[in-house]
Design an enzyme around this catalytic site. Structure first.
Site, PDB file in Angstrom:
ATOM      1  N   GLY A 140      19.837 -29.862  26.128  1.00  0.00           N
ATOM      2  CA  GLY A 140      19.105 -28.666  26.866  1.00  0.00           C
ATOM      3  C   GLY A 140      17.667 -28.736  26.567  1.00  0.00           C
TER       4      GLY A 140
ATOM      5  N   GLY B 221      18.746 -23.248  22.107  1.00  0.00           N
ATOM      6  CA  GLY B 221      19.676 -22.995  21.047  1.00  0.00           C
ATOM      7  C   GLY B 221      20.384 -24.148  20.587  1.00  0.00           C
TER       8      GLY B 221
ATOM      9  CD  GLU C  64      14.042 -31.409  17.779  1.00  0.00           C
ATOM     10  OE1 GLU C  64      14.014 -32.090  18.785  1.00  0.00           O
ATOM     11  OE2 GLU C  64      14.158 -30.284  17.701  1.00  0.00           O
ATOM     12  CB  VAL C  65      19.189 -37.431  18.888  1.00  0.00           C
ATOM     13  CG1 VAL C  65      19.305 -36.904  20.257  1.00  0.00           C
ATOM     14  CG2 VAL C  65      19.498 -38.843  18.434  1.00  0.00           C
TER      15      VAL C  65
ATOM     16  CB  CYS D 127      11.861 -15.991  37.782  1.00  0.00           C
ATOM     17  SG  CYS D 127      13.264 -17.330  37.474  1.00  0.00           S
TER      18      CYS D 127
END
Length: 219
Positions: free
Chosen positions: A18, A23, A92-93, A151
């Site tokens: 993501g 998250g 954090e691959v 937004c």
């Protein structure tokens, strides 16, 4: 029941992906803690470059933390893994090179549950490093979204901000940072200055037609 918690032959890869502030690390830490509570032998790794909140721990934006092993390259993971390890988690691959793909594949094929978390797209909105391969090879994929700061729509993009303006396509690919450098944005609010496009000859005509159609629909 989630597919990943059904009974399977031991050894698989799961990817949490993501944009920033979705998250991902929080979810990775949640899974780690659940497994540790069940007395699973879990090894946690993160790249040395990620020292935003802690030099030694995997840390989420929300403040959750777990101890980790700091490495400069994915191949170093092999120095710590033995047959007694149940789970390998990597945060954090996206910062690792192609070695991490082979390492994850080897571990999963040898009965270890591999959990990785990382950005699926860079600040340009392009696939980030090794993530496309990992997403393709994973048995389980969790794609998380944030909330667009402009937004309020589901955010899937990471907006880099430089001097209070959107970053240029030509800026460095990797700039480690948090809220001071980045925002979560949706597809429509994500902005990249100087972005090259093959659509340039068609953009003006399309936008003009779209404006006319929008006006007619609103009448």
């Amino acid at each position: 029941m989630s597919e990943m918690y059904k009974q399977y032959r031991k050894g698989w890869l799961e990817v949490i992906s993501g944009c920033m502030f979705a998250g991902k690390t929080e979810e990775l830490i949640r899974r780690i803690k659940v497994l540790e509570f069940a007395h699973q032998n879990v090894l946690v790794f993160k790249p040395r470059i990620d020292n935003r909140y802690s030099d030694t721990k995997v840390a989420s934006h929300a403040g959750s933390m777990v101890d980790s092993i700091i490495i400069d390259s994915a191949i170093e993971i092999m120095q710590y893994v033995d047959p007694l390890v149940d789970v390998v988690a990597i945060d954090e691959v996206q910062f690792f090179d192609d070695e991490v793909i082979e390492v994850c594949h080897f571990l999963a094929c040898n009965g270890i549950r591999v959990m990785v978390a990382g950005l699926d797209m860079d600040f340009r909105g392009e696939p980030f490093g090794v993530m496309p391969r990992l997403l393709t090879e994973a048995e389980f994929v969790t794609k998380l979204t944030a909330v667009c700061v402009k937004c309020g729509a589901p955010a899937t993009r990471t907006q880099r901000i430089v001097n209070e303006k959107p970053a240029s396509w030509n800026d460095p690919l990797i700039v480690v940072g948090a809220k001071e450098n980045y925002e979560a944005r949706c597809r429509h609010c994500h902005e990249i200055l100087d972005k090259p496009t093959c659509l340039e000859p068609h953009l003006v005509g399309f936008k003009e037609k779209k404006t006319v159609i929008d006006i007619e629909r609103n009448d």
